[in-house]
Design an enzyme around this catalytic site. Structure first.
Site, mmCIF file in Angstrom:
data_model
loop_
_atom_site.group_PDB
_atom_site.id
_atom_site.type_symbol
_atom_site.label_atom_id
_atom_site.label_comp_id
_atom_site.label_asym_id
_atom_site.label_seq_id
_atom_site.Cartn_x
_atom_site.Cartn_y
_atom_site.Cartn_z
ATOM 1 C CB ALA A 137 39.192 10.684 37.297
ATOM 2 C CG LEU A 138 33.768 7.717 38.368
ATOM 3 C CD1 LEU A 138 32.666 7.059 39.209
ATOM 4 C CD2 LEU A 138 34.167 6.800 37.219
ATOM 5 C CG HIS A 180 33.251 7.378 33.883
ATOM 6 N ND1 HIS A 180 34.042 8.484 34.049
ATOM 7 C CD2 HIS A 180 34.064 6.419 33.359
ATOM 8 C CE1 HIS A 180 35.277 8.214 33.655
ATOM 9 N NE2 HIS A 180 35.316 6.971 33.221
ATOM 10 C CD GLN A 191 38.432 -0.232 27.178
ATOM 11 O OE1 GLN A 191 39.558 -0.100 27.638
ATOM 12 N NE2 GLN A 191 37.405 0.469 27.624
ATOM 13 C CD GLU A 245 28.840 3.597 20.200
ATOM 14 O OE1 GLU A 245 28.833 4.792 19.810
ATOM 15 O OE2 GLU A 245 28.031 2.744 19.799
ATOM 16 C CD GLN A 247 43.989 -0.336 31.383
ATOM 17 O OE1 GLN A 247 43.383 -1.307 31.804
ATOM 18 N NE2 GLN A 247 43.343 0.721 30.905
HETATM 19 P P1 AMP Z 1 37.831 4.706 31.890
HETATM 20 O O1 AMP Z 1 37.544 5.092 33.306
HETATM 21 O O2 AMP Z 1 38.406 5.806 31.072
HETATM 22 O O3 AMP Z 1 38.565 3.399 31.788
HETATM 23 O O4 AMP Z 1 36.424 4.432 31.210
HETATM 24 C C1 AMP Z 1 35.482 3.564 31.804
HETATM 25 C C2 AMP Z 1 34.333 3.382 30.848
HETATM 26 O O5 AMP Z 1 33.738 4.648 30.577
HETATM 27 C C3 AMP Z 1 34.773 2.808 29.495
HETATM 28 O O6 AMP Z 1 33.796 1.877 29.052
HETATM 29 C C4 AMP Z 1 34.799 4.027 28.629
HETATM 30 O O7 AMP Z 1 34.599 3.761 27.248
HETATM 31 C C5 AMP Z 1 33.643 4.828 29.190
HETATM 32 N N1 AMP Z 1 33.751 6.254 28.830
HETATM 33 C C6 AMP Z 1 34.814 7.066 29.000
HETATM 34 N N2 AMP Z 1 34.565 8.291 28.511
HETATM 35 C C7 AMP Z 1 33.314 8.256 27.989
HETATM 36 C C8 AMP Z 1 32.477 9.204 27.322
HETATM 37 N N3 AMP Z 1 32.881 10.442 27.074
HETATM 38 N N4 AMP Z 1 31.241 8.804 26.940
HETATM 39 C C9 AMP Z 1 30.818 7.534 27.173
HETATM 40 N N5 AMP Z 1 31.552 6.595 27.802
HETATM 41 C C10 AMP Z 1 32.778 6.945 28.209
#
Ligand code: AMP
Length: 279
Positions: free
Chosen positions: A41-42, A46, A162, A157, A70
């Site tokens: 769901a990029l 991402h 995490q 961040e 998780q």
């Molecule tokens: P997720 O798909 O939510 O597991 O996130 C995958 C990666 O994208 C992780 O390293 C998150 O911290 C990063 N991420 C999610 N949302 C953001 C954002 N708004 N800005 C920067 N990185 C993000």
């Protein structure tokens, strides 16, 4: 880079043997590999990680895997947003070389019995509300790191605790991967981009930016308890935590603290939002 005459194709693989074969091809000539693990769901947050990985390494691999380990049974595993075709198109647009889409049985075959337990930065904050979370994250990230063996891994961040846990994991197990953190990408109104924002109703979406505003106000001197009361008055539900921590240890602030981080998790309707800023 995308090329109209020879369109850039993001290769996709779903199994470990296929991943290994593609990685051999990617690494030909000594190319370095950057890795961005995601749950799909990029969004533009991402994609910022992928672009940054691309700037640091010759080739970039992205994984998309919604990791059951998780999620607690009460959480949103089944309704977590999925958009594989859209994700692949977005990854292609930013020059991702390879997308790895393992199924649950590829990562967790019936023989799978191990689990990584994390302490240190994993203690407190998220763990008080999602006790299974960092064990699940550390276990899947270890597997993905061992499978991809990247030179660099880029994390957001946005998930600050995490990021600290992954840094500790790589250090503790001598993984030799350079873990790079990227600033949170936000909407124009300050709301941190998140796949889970798709759950928000229009009314909730209008309220959601107040979280980031509250964090900025606290950083600038507002009282945390008053800010919590104001957020609940504005329509937020349970506040899991709003806490000022040492940015390196995620423990309490001490005289040795060099950098402070203000972290929050709270509910808006049926959606749990997290955010954090330097403070
Ligand atoms: P997720 O798909 O939510 O597991 O996130 C995958 C990666 O994208 C992780 O390293 C998150 O911290 C990063 N991420 C999610 N949302 C953001 C954002 N708004 N800005 C920067 N990185 C993000």
């Amino acid at each position: 880079m995308p090329d109209t005459a020879h369109p850039f194709e993001t290769a996709r693989v779903r199994t470990l043997p296929a991943l290994k074969a593609e990685l051999v091809a990617l690494r030909a000539g000594g190319a370095t590999v950057g890795f961005v693990p995601t749950m799909g769901a990029l969004h533009d947050g991402h994609l910022a990680l992928v672009r940054h990985a691309k700037s640091l390494c010759d080739k970039v691999v992205v994984s998309i895997f919604v990791n059951p380990l998780q999620f607690a049974p009460t959480e949103d595993l089944d309704r977590y947003p999925r958009d594989e075709a859209g994700d692949i198109a977005r990854l292609q647009s930013v020059g991702c070389d390879l997308v790895y889409l393992p199924t649950v049985d590829v990562l967790y075959p019936k023989t799978f019995v191990s689990r990584i337990e994390m302490n240190g930065p994993a203690l407190g904050l998220e763990t008080n509300f999602r006790p299974q979370f960092f064990s699940g994250v550390a276990t899947v990230v270890s597997k993905l790191f061992n499978q991809v063996r990247p030179d660099v891994a880029v994390f957001g961040e946005k998930d600050f605790q995490q990021l600290a846990v992954v840094r500790a994991l790589v250090r503790d197990f001598d993984m030799g991967i350079d873990v790079v953190g990227m600033p949170t990408v936000r909407e124009a109104d300050g709301l941190a981009l998140s796949s889970r924002n798709a759950y928000l109703t229009p009314e909730e979406r209008a309220i959601a930016p107040k979280l980031h505003q509250a964090l900025e106000a606290i950083r600038d001197g507002a009282d945390i308890e008053q800010a919590k009361t104001d957020l609940q008055g504005a329509g937020f539900g349970q506040i899991d935590y709003i806490a000022l921590r040492d940015a390196d240890t995620l423990g309490d602030i001490t005289p040795e603290t060099q950098s402070r981080r203000l972290l929050a998790a709270l509910w808006l309707g049926k959606t749990r939002l997290i955010d954090n800023i330097q403070a």
